[in-house]
Design a protein around this motif. Structure first.
Motif, short mmCIF file in Angstrom:
data_model
loop_
_atom_site.label_atom_id
_atom_site.label_comp_id
_atom_site.label_asym_id
_atom_site.label_seq_id
_atom_site.Cartn_x
_atom_site.Cartn_y
_atom_site.Cartn_z
N UNK A 1 0.82 -1.21 0.00
CA UNK A 1 0.00 0.00 0.00
C UNK A 1 0.85 1.26 0.00
N UNK A 2 1.96 1.22 0.73
CA UNK A 2 2.82 2.40 0.82
C UNK A 2 3.35 2.81 -0.55
N UNK A 3 3.54 1.86 -1.43
CA UNK A 3 4.07 2.15 -2.76
C UNK A 3 3.00 2.70 -3.69
N UNK A 4 1.71 2.55 -3.30
CA UNK A 4 0.62 2.97 -4.19
C UNK A 4 -0.44 3.73 -3.39
N UNK A 5 0.00 4.65 -2.58
CA UNK A 5 -0.93 5.36 -1.70
C UNK A 5 -1.95 6.20 -2.48
N UNK A 6 -1.61 6.61 -3.67
CA UNK A 6 -2.53 7.45 -4.44
C UNK A 6 -3.51 6.63 -5.28
N UNK A 7 -3.39 5.34 -5.22
CA UNK A 7 -4.24 4.48 -6.04
C UNK A 7 -5.60 4.26 -5.37
N UNK A 8 -6.69 4.44 -6.09
CA UNK A 8 -8.02 4.13 -5.54
C UNK A 8 -8.13 2.67 -5.11
N UNK A 9 -7.43 1.77 -5.82
CA UNK A 9 -7.48 0.35 -5.47
C UNK A 9 -6.90 0.11 -4.08
N UNK A 10 -5.85 0.87 -3.73
CA UNK A 10 -5.24 0.74 -2.41
C UNK A 10 -6.23 1.11 -1.32
N UNK A 11 -6.90 2.23 -1.48
CA UNK A 11 -7.85 2.68 -0.45
C UNK A 11 -9.07 1.77 -0.40
N UNK A 12 -9.40 1.17 -1.52
CA UNK A 12 -10.49 0.20 -1.51
C UNK A 12 -10.11 -1.03 -0.69
N UNK A 13 -8.87 -1.49 -0.84
CA UNK A 13 -8.40 -2.63 -0.05
C UNK A 13 -8.38 -2.30 1.44
N UNK A 14 -7.93 -1.10 1.77
CA UNK A 14 -7.88 -0.69 3.18
C UNK A 14 -9.29 -0.68 3.78
N UNK A 15 -10.25 -0.14 3.03
CA UNK A 15 -11.63 -0.11 3.52
C UNK A 15 -12.17 -1.53 3.72
N UNK A 16 -11.85 -2.41 2.80
CA UNK A 16 -12.31 -3.79 2.90
C UNK A 16 -11.73 -4.48 4.13
N UNK A 17 -10.44 -4.22 4.41
CA UNK A 17 -9.83 -4.81 5.60
C UNK A 17 -10.49 -4.28 6.87
N UNK A 18 -10.70 -2.97 6.93
CA UNK A 18 -11.34 -2.39 8.11
C UNK A 18 -12.72 -2.98 8.33
N UNK A 19 -13.48 -3.11 7.26
CA UNK A 19 -14.83 -3.67 7.37
C UNK A 19 -14.78 -5.13 7.82
#
Length: 343
Positions: free
Chosen positions: A63-81
């Motif tokens: 994630x750190x390498x692709x912080x600006x990617x919408x896919x990264x933030x989508x993955x983070x949201x999925x993990x939190x959920x």
């Protein structure tokens, strides 16, 4: 029935040293459901641990390498959920870093109790703001082995120290590890010793000339050195050492023995490789700690007085050599291999 989340995401050696907490928990709570949040690169190894119901990949490095990617933030949201939906009774952060405390707090939305380290122990990373994320902060004696640190933390979090009286059991599924190695198609020599030269820190390395000398000793005894690797630079060193040794087989080797560099191996396959070795010799790094976790003959090489903190002590066939200002000597490594019955 307790539902517990263990948070220990990295590094490889630290993940290995946390494995015995699963057996500790199961000894006291046989029906507990235990999940583990771990860096995605180590997930397959944790899947080998008996008693882990679900391994949840944590992809922070990617994630750190692709912080600006919408896919990264989508993955983070999925993990939190996902974490919030699991309804854990206990969340135990065995790492003590802001990133792991934050991830542990994501599971807090279910009203789970979050426990973590209350202080830094010698030689270990710890970020003091994590204490604000925890419901329970467990103080650990600073001069404590990293394995015992996690065991003590988990025992305190669950309010039951009885689990610490049991055997140190890493719970690794050796049959699955052997199968993973077989599936690679790598043909093993009949008798071999694994040499682990690679480490992320240059000051932990053993001189390359010592590896060459050790390789010659093994070849003279009819034993094949096997040099695993994880990155391209490590592969280059493995190939350099094996190439030098194999070029001299006519003068130093017995029939059938040669130096081998395996292909890229998954962590389960590497575990299978270490399991079948007559011994493993290596520096203070994750693969060596896996060999020690398997309770196979293991020689750990240290350039610092840190064996008390990370070295194996739970089986008679684990030997820690070297320290500050006194790197491990080849003669001592050879003597240990003789004691193991390898030479």
């Amino acid at each position: 029935m307790q539902k517990i989340l263990i948070v220990k995401v990295s590094s490889l050696g630290d993940v290995v040293h946390t494995m015995p907490v699963i057996a500790d928990i199961r000894r006291q709570y046989p029906t507990a459901q235990i999940d583990w949040l771990v860096e995605e690169g180590f997930a397959d190894l944790v899947r080998l641990v008996a008693g882990v119901r679900c391994v949840i990949p944590f992809s922070l490095r990617r994630w750190r390498k692709r912080l600006c990617s919408p896919a990264t933030w989508s993955e983070i949201r999925q993990l939190r959920q996902r974490l919030a939906s699991e309804a854990y009774d206990q969340v135990i952060d065995c790492q003590g870093l802001i990133k792991t405390a934050w991830a542990a707090h994501w599971a807090r939305a279910t009203s789970a109790r979050v426990s973590g380290l209350g202080n830094r122990t010698e030689g270990s990373s710890y970020e003091w703001p994590v204490r604000f994320f925890y419901d329970q902060r467990v103080a650990i004696e600073p001069h404590t082995h990293v394995l015992e640190r996690s065991r003590q933390l988990v025992a305190a979090a669950l309010g039951d120290s009885a689990g610490l009286s049991g055997e140190i059991d890493f719970g690794l599924d050796t049959q699955a590890a052997e199968t993973a190695l077989i599936e690679t198609g790598f043909k093993l020599p009949s008798s071999y010793v694994v040499l682990v030269h690679a480490t992320s820190r240059a000051d932990k390395q053993w001189p390359q000339e010592r590896w060459l000398e050790l390789g010659q000793i093994l070849l003279r005894a009819g034993i094949s050195p096997v040099l695993p690797w994880g990155q391209a630079t490590e592969r280059a060193v493995s190939e350099k050492i094996s190439g030098w040794l194999n070029a001299r087989l006519t003068s130093v080797g017995r029939a059938g023995a040669a130096a081998y560099v395996p292909p890229a191996l998954t962590l389960p396959a590497v575990t299978g490789l270490l399991l079948g070795a007559a011994a493993t010799v290596g520096v203070d790094t994750g693969l060596v700690h896996i060999a020690a976790a398997l309770k196979r003959p293991t020689i750990e090489l240290y350039n610092f007085d840190t064996a008390w903190r990370t070295g194996g002590y739970w089986a008679p066939d684990i030997i820690n050599l070297g320290g500050a200002q006194q790197p491990a000597r080849l003669a001592d490594v050879r003597r240990a291999l003789v004691d193991f019955g390898v030479l």
